[in-house]
Design a protein around this motif. Structure first.
Motif, PDB file in Angstrom:
ATOM      1  N   TYR A  18      46.592  40.535  32.449  1.00 45.11           N
ATOM      2  CA  TYR A  18      45.420  40.072  33.175  1.00 45.11           C
ATOM      3  C   TYR A  18      44.145  40.036  32.330  1.00 45.11           C
ATOM      4  O   TYR A  18      43.042  40.162  32.851  1.00 45.11           O
ATOM      5  CB  TYR A  18      45.201  40.939  34.423  1.00 45.11           C
ATOM      6  N   VAL A  19      44.295  39.858  31.028  1.00 49.50           N
ATOM      7  CA  VAL A  19      43.120  39.767  30.162  1.00 49.50           C
ATOM      8  C   VAL A  19      42.254  38.573  30.558  1.00 49.50           C
ATOM      9  O   VAL A  19      41.017  38.662  30.600  1.00 49.50           O
ATOM     10  CB  VAL A  19      43.539  39.661  28.675  1.00 49.50           C
ATOM     11  N   GLY A  20      42.868  37.443  30.853  1.00 42.38           N
ATOM     12  CA  GLY A  20      42.111  36.247  31.232  1.00 42.38           C
ATOM     13  C   GLY A  20      41.263  36.455  32.466  1.00 42.38           C
ATOM     14  O   GLY A  20      40.113  36.000  32.532  1.00 42.38           O
ATOM     15  N   LEU A  21      41.804  37.155  33.460  1.00 41.39           N
ATOM     16  CA  LEU A  21      41.067  37.447  34.690  1.00 41.39           C
ATOM     17  C   LEU A  21      39.842  38.298  34.387  1.00 41.39           C
ATOM     18  O   LEU A  21      38.731  37.986  34.835  1.00 41.39           O
ATOM     19  CB  LEU A  21      41.979  38.167  35.671  1.00 41.39           C
ATOM     20  N   PHE A  22      40.025  39.377  33.629  1.00 39.95           N
ATOM     21  CA  PHE A  22      38.914  40.258  33.281  1.00 39.95           C
ATOM     22  C   PHE A  22      37.875  39.510  32.453  1.00 39.95           C
ATOM     23  O   PHE A  22      36.668  39.633  32.677  1.00 39.95           O
ATOM     24  CB  PHE A  22      39.433  41.472  32.492  1.00 39.95           C
ATOM     25  N   ASN A  23      38.343  38.732  31.481  1.00 38.96           N
ATOM     26  CA  ASN A  23      37.441  38.011  30.582  1.00 38.96           C
ATOM     27  C   ASN A  23      36.558  37.031  31.358  1.00 38.96           C
ATOM     28  O   ASN A  23      35.340  36.987  31.180  1.00 38.96           O
ATOM     29  CB  ASN A  23      38.261  37.268  29.530  1.00 38.96           C
TER      30      ASN A  23
ATOM     31  N   LEU B  84      40.869  31.456  40.903  1.00 40.64           N
ATOM     32  CA  LEU B  84      41.557  32.385  41.814  1.00 40.64           C
ATOM     33  C   LEU B  84      42.396  31.616  42.833  1.00 40.64           C
ATOM     34  O   LEU B  84      43.566  31.962  43.092  1.00 40.64           O
ATOM     35  CB  LEU B  84      40.543  33.265  42.536  1.00 40.64           C
ATOM     36  N   VAL B  85      41.793  30.571  43.395  1.00 35.77           N
ATOM     37  CA  VAL B  85      42.501  29.786  44.410  1.00 35.77           C
ATOM     38  C   VAL B  85      43.710  29.071  43.823  1.00 35.77           C
ATOM     39  O   VAL B  85      44.776  28.994  44.457  1.00 35.77           O
ATOM     40  CB  VAL B  85      41.527  28.774  45.048  1.00 35.77           C
ATOM     41  N   ASN B  86      43.557  28.574  42.612  1.00 33.66           N
ATOM     42  CA  ASN B  86      44.635  27.810  41.974  1.00 33.66           C
ATOM     43  C   ASN B  86      45.701  28.694  41.328  1.00 33.66           C
ATOM     44  O   ASN B  86      46.678  28.179  40.778  1.00 33.66           O
ATOM     45  CB  ASN B  86      44.059  26.868  40.906  1.00 33.66           C
ATOM     46  N   GLY B  87      45.499  29.992  41.367  1.00 37.35           N
ATOM     47  CA  GLY B  87      46.478  30.892  40.782  1.00 37.35           C
ATOM     48  C   GLY B  87      46.470  30.936  39.270  1.00 37.35           C
ATOM     49  O   GLY B  87      47.476  31.315  38.649  1.00 37.35           O
ATOM     50  N   ALA B  88      45.341  30.554  38.671  1.00 36.33           N
ATOM     51  CA  ALA B  88      45.281  30.480  37.205  1.00 36.33           C
ATOM     52  C   ALA B  88      45.371  31.853  36.548  1.00 36.33           C
ATOM     53  O   ALA B  88      45.753  31.957  35.377  1.00 36.33           O
ATOM     54  CB  ALA B  88      43.972  29.801  36.781  1.00 36.33           C
ATOM     55  N   TYR B  89      45.029  32.922  37.280  1.00 29.71           N
ATOM     56  CA  TYR B  89      44.986  34.251  36.689  1.00 29.71           C
ATOM     57  C   TYR B  89      46.213  35.100  37.025  1.00 29.71           C
ATOM     58  O   TYR B  89      46.321  36.233  36.562  1.00 29.71           O
ATOM     59  CB  TYR B  89      43.735  34.996  37.155  1.00 29.71           C
ATOM     60  N   PHE B  90      47.116  34.570  37.833  1.00 31.36           N
ATOM     61  CA  PHE B  90      48.221  35.392  38.306  1.00 31.36           C
ATOM     62  C   PHE B  90      49.570  34.735  37.999  1.00 31.36           C
ATOM     63  O   PHE B  90      49.661  33.566  37.740  1.00 31.36           O
ATOM     64  CB  PHE B  90      48.100  35.636  39.811  1.00 31.36           C
TER      65      PHE B  90
END
Length: 443
Positions: A360-365, A437-443
């Motif tokens: 989840y580095v991308g989410l935090f970044n 978040l909506v598109n699921g890019a971070y998960f």
């Protein structure tokens, strides 16, 4: 802590090296070239440079003014200045610093693994597979722990013996090694195509992709200059009254920009020579693309080793400042021994970093880039411009030959232009982050 016992820099040069070290980090060498590549090349570079000099430089002066005037960390500074109701602005900055340290150390762990991979040749066969094996899971957590331990050891050593001594070594090393890589890159076949993409802007790209380029460029500017983290407030708090804040800021901004540009001159010829010039960017793109490129080039293992050593120095020079921001608050507020604070804060950041170490580095970044940093910068600009005002101008004038007119112009710039631009950037950033978040890019 008794102000008489508070640590200081041993020299102006020591402060500049430390501040440059904070600014010159993974953002310059890991993030900048690939943000540029994925956002239209030179088009992104133009917006980034405007963000650095028109927004970043004036904002750095704000943080230096607050820090030197208060002689306190970013949280305690506002109470010391007599505006305790603005303490939340410092809290946001220190929180951003802490969150960033948690995932930044994970990326620092990747760098350690790539240095080992350069020696063993581990990433030369299949760069994507190698990245997958070291970027997530127990291997990533273990390397994250080693990187955090190095960071803790430096900060525990103190302002002069730890931070100043380390950055005096690392910053010249980064400049020399990056310059060498840039010269080597110029000899590669296809280097001219890399330079053209990097240095010849297509302004139509800016118009077409304005809403994505602006928050990326602004976040990159804040990140590479260490603005919004409370770091520069803490560093300036160890300054003497006679130092020229505009002069020091100008040196720091210029040196930071030189390193970012050098990184581009080193990276783009490599990418062009291996047909990897454009593509989507992500937390691991720099590692996969460059490691793959090193596998195709003569003496690639040696060049890769040098590059990742540069990346390690850059990562450490920033991670120590990210730890110093929350550590300085605890040291100042509770009169606790520095080494105990460094260990305590570092261990908590390590534990939080286990989450990004599992993918989840991308989410935090993006949360830091798009939301936390613009919020922190917006509030300190509003404070300096509309609340602290004349006192900020007085502090800025100490140790400089700048006329009152220039300093008043700076005040109005941070009153009006900086908040408007940053507020707009924040709106775009929140919109883009929500879409991810909506598109699921971070998960």
């Amino acid at each position: 802590m008794d102000m008489a016992q508070r640590e200081t820099w041993t020299s102006r040069v020591g402060f500049i090296f430390a501040a440059v070290g904070s600014a010159v980090g993974l953002g310059n060498i890991w993030s900048f070239p690939f943000q540029t590549a994925s956002n239209g090349g030179a088009a992104f570079l133009v917006v980034y440079l405007l963000a650095v000099f028109l927004i970043g430089f004036p904002t750095m002066l704000i943080e230096f003014v607050i820090g030197r005037r208060s002689k306190q960390n970013a949280v305690s500074a506002f109470s010391e200045l007599g505006y305790g109701n603005w303490t939340f602005a410092g809290v946001i900055g220190v929180f951003a610093s802490f969150i960033t340290l948690s995932f930044y150390s994970v990326v620092g762990g990747w760098v350690l693994n790539y240095i080992v991979g350069s020696v063993t040749g581990g990433y030369l066969g299949d760069a994507s597979t190698f990245f997958g094996s070291v970027s997530s899971g127990t291997v990533a957590v273990a390397a994250h722990a080693v990187f955090m331990a190095i960071t803790i050891a430096i900060v525990a050593g103190g302002v002069a013996d730890g931070i100043e001594r380390a950055t005096k070594f690392m910053i010249p090393a980064i400049l020399v090694l990056l310059a060498g890589l840039a010269v080597w890159g110029s000899t590669l076949s296809g280097a001219s195509a890399g330079y053209a993409y990097y240095l010849s802007p297509d302004f139509g790209v800016i118009a077409t992709n304005f809403t994505s380029i602006v928050p990326s460029a602004m976040g990159q500017a804040f990140f590479t200059l260490s603005l919004g983290f409370g770091v520069m407030v803490a560093y300036a708090s160890y300054l003497g009254r006679d130092d020229s804040l505009p002069g020091d800021s100008a040196i720091i901004v210029v040196l930071n920009t030189i390193v970012a540009l050098l990184a581009g001159f080193a990276v783009f010829p490599i990418l062009a020579a291996t047909d990897a010039l454009t593509g989507s960017t992500g937390a691991g793109t720099a590692f996969v693309a460059l490691a793959g490129a090193f596998g195709q080039l003569p003496a690639g293992r040696i060049i890769g080793f040098v590059f990742f050593v540069v990346l390690l120095f850059a990562a450490l020079s920033s991670s120590i400042s990210l730890l110093e921001a929350p550590a300085s608050y605890v040291v100042d507020s509770y009169d606790t021994e520095r080494w105990k604070v460094a260990v305590g804060v570092g261990v908590v950041a390590f534990l939080l970093g286990i989450v990004p170490a599992y993918g989840y580095v991308g989410l935090f970044n993006d949360f830091v880039f798009n939301i936390l940093l613009p919020i922190a910068v917006l509030f300190i600009a509003l404070f300096a411009g509309w609340i602290y005002g004349g006192e900020a101008v007085d502090e800025l004038g100490r140790g400089t030959s700048l006329g009152r007119g220039a300093m008043t112009a700076w005040l109005w710039w941070v009153r009006v232009v900086v908040p408007i631009v940053v507020a707009y950037t924040l709106w775009l950033g929140v919109t883009n982050f929500y879409a991810g978040l909506v598109n699921g890019a971070y998960f």
